[in-house]
Motif scaffolding. Structure first.
Motif, PDB file in Angstrom:
ATOM      1  N   TRP A   1       0.880  -1.188  -0.030  1.00 34.29           N
ATOM      2  CA  TRP A   1      -0.247  -0.044  -0.025  1.00 34.29           C
ATOM      3  C   TRP A   1       1.002   1.483   0.219  1.00 34.29           C
TER       4      TRP A   1
ATOM      5  N   SER B   1       4.881   7.037  -1.046  1.00 36.07           N
ATOM      6  CA  SER B   1       3.474   6.790  -1.806  1.00 36.07           C
ATOM      7  C   SER B   1       4.112   6.050  -3.068  1.00 36.07           C
TER       8      SER B   1
ATOM      9  N   ALA C   1      -0.605   2.345  -3.854  1.00 43.32           N
ATOM     10  CA  ALA C   1      -2.090   1.781  -3.741  1.00 43.32           C
ATOM     11  C   ALA C   1      -2.824   1.476  -5.204  1.00 43.32           C
TER      12      ALA C   1
ATOM     13  N   THR D   1      -1.746  -1.803  -6.077  1.00 46.06           N
ATOM     14  CA  THR D   1      -2.424  -2.892  -5.234  1.00 46.06           C
ATOM     15  C   THR D   1      -3.947  -2.852  -5.623  1.00 46.06           C
ATOM     16  N   SER D   2      -4.502  -1.825  -5.584  1.00 43.25           N
ATOM     17  CA  SER D   2      -5.941  -1.673  -5.569  1.00 43.25           C
ATOM     18  C   SER D   2      -6.509  -2.242  -6.919  1.00 43.25           C
TER      19      SER D   2
END
Ligand code: AHZ
Length: 325
Positions: A107, A114, A146, A149-150
């Protein structure tokens, strides 16, 4: 242009936007901006309970015998799941994830930052998943981990043959004799709610559940007419839950020792993890990918670069697909 002229232009722009109708999913239901009569369709509380529990227990029933059990839904486990499910929609693929939120360490890109870095050629997997990236030459950057991953998670969850049991920990492996000299095959996983697993020291015996691999007969011997199921362990490096199967497998396989993850060396670590991922030699039906491979095979850690996670998952998936071919 004077400051006053610029301000006037901005105000005009805002007014123009304000006059445009706001379009959203409920525009046709909620006329104008009057929400005072807004209602949902009616429902009984028990209907909600039944809608969830019926599906969960149907899934438990269907996946009690699985072709592929993936332990851990981090970046390597999810990458493998995507390749297996995409190529073989007929296989029952089950992922058991100890955490409530799947995704493992992916994440964030590293520390609390990030951006996710992947070295080429791992960017080809991003292209397949249609995840945008900045091309920096030798490596690419996804603007937020993220997003990777998402995206992979949303694609994997949409495969009809895939089920994620999150908040569920693998506590042990099911083993069956595979020879006269003490050889064994892994034939399933022993599971429990993670919160129960974490409370075993506080409560007396709270028995687990089992997911069995396909391809065994009632008496526990392999059904030679069928392809037997496999386990892919991707539980990450050592930690409260991590390196779970690596630690268990060296207990079972007395000929091997846990080599332990070595210090950080990006250049060596990524290729070594990929090369050492895939089937485990001395115990049948077990495959490894991701950082768990470092613990098993003594590779370096690579730190905040995720190419080897995706590629080791793909490599293990390819071996598993060859097994089922
Ligand atoms: O919750 C764990 C995580 O989501 C889950 N898991 C661990 N043990 C489990 C068990 N039962 C069920 N017994 C379990 N689930 O496994 C997942 C592992 O995800 P991860 O992101 O930790 O592992 P990965 O190998 O896919 O990715 C590692 C990412 C790292 S760590 C690292 C470094 O430290 O240098 N570098 C990278 C790229």
């Amino acid at each position: 242009m004077s400051a006053t002229a610029t301000q006037t232009e901005q105000v005009t722009q805002l007014q123009l936007n304000a006059q445009q109708p706001i379009r959203h999913a409920l525009s046709d239901v909620v006329k104008t901006d009057d929400w005072s009569d807004f209602k949902f369709t009616p429902i009984r509380e028990s209907t909600v309970s039944r809608a969830m529990t019926r599906r969960y227990f149907q899934d438990l029933d269907k996946h009690a015998v699985s072709d592929v059990v993936i332990i851990g839904a981090g970046s390597s486990g999810l990458s493998a799941a995507y390749v297996i499910c995409k190529n073989r929609p007929d296989l029952t693929v089950t992922c058991v994830e100890a955490n409530v939120s799947p995704g493992g360490g992916a994440w964030l890109g590293g520390q609390l930052f990030s951006a996710m870095i992947m070295r080429k050629p791992a960017h080809l997997f991003l292209e397949e998943l249609e995840i945008p990236y900045e091309d920096e030459g030798d490596y690419v950057v996804v603007k937020h981990a993220a997003l990777f991953t998402s995206t992979v998670l949303s694609k994997v969850l949409q495969f009809p043959n895939f089920k994620l049991f999150n908040a569920t920990a693998v506590e042990d492996l099911v083993t069956r004799p595979a020879g006269s000299n003490g050889e064994v095959n892994v034939a399933g996983v022993v599971t429990n709610w993670t919160l129960v697993t974490m409370a075993h020291d506080l409560q007396s015996c709270m028995d687990p559940n089992v997911i069995e691999l396909a391809g065994y007969k009632e008496d526990g011997t392999r059904d030679l007419e069928k392809k037997h199921g496999v386990i892919l362990s991707t539980t990450g490096h050592d930690g409260p839950f991590g390196a779970f199967s690596a630690k268990r497998i060296v207990d079972i396989d007395q000929t091997n020792k846990l080599k332990g993850m070595k210090g950080l060396d990006m250049n060596h670590a990524e290729a070594d993890v990929v090369k050492n991922s895939g089937s485990y030699n001395n115990v049948g039906s077990v495959y490894f990918a991701g950082m768990e491979v470092s613990e098993l095979s003594g590779c370096n850690r690579m730190g905040p670069t995720f190419g080897a996670m995706a590629v080791s998952g793909i490599k293990a998936a390819e071996e598993i697909l060859k097994h089922f071919a």
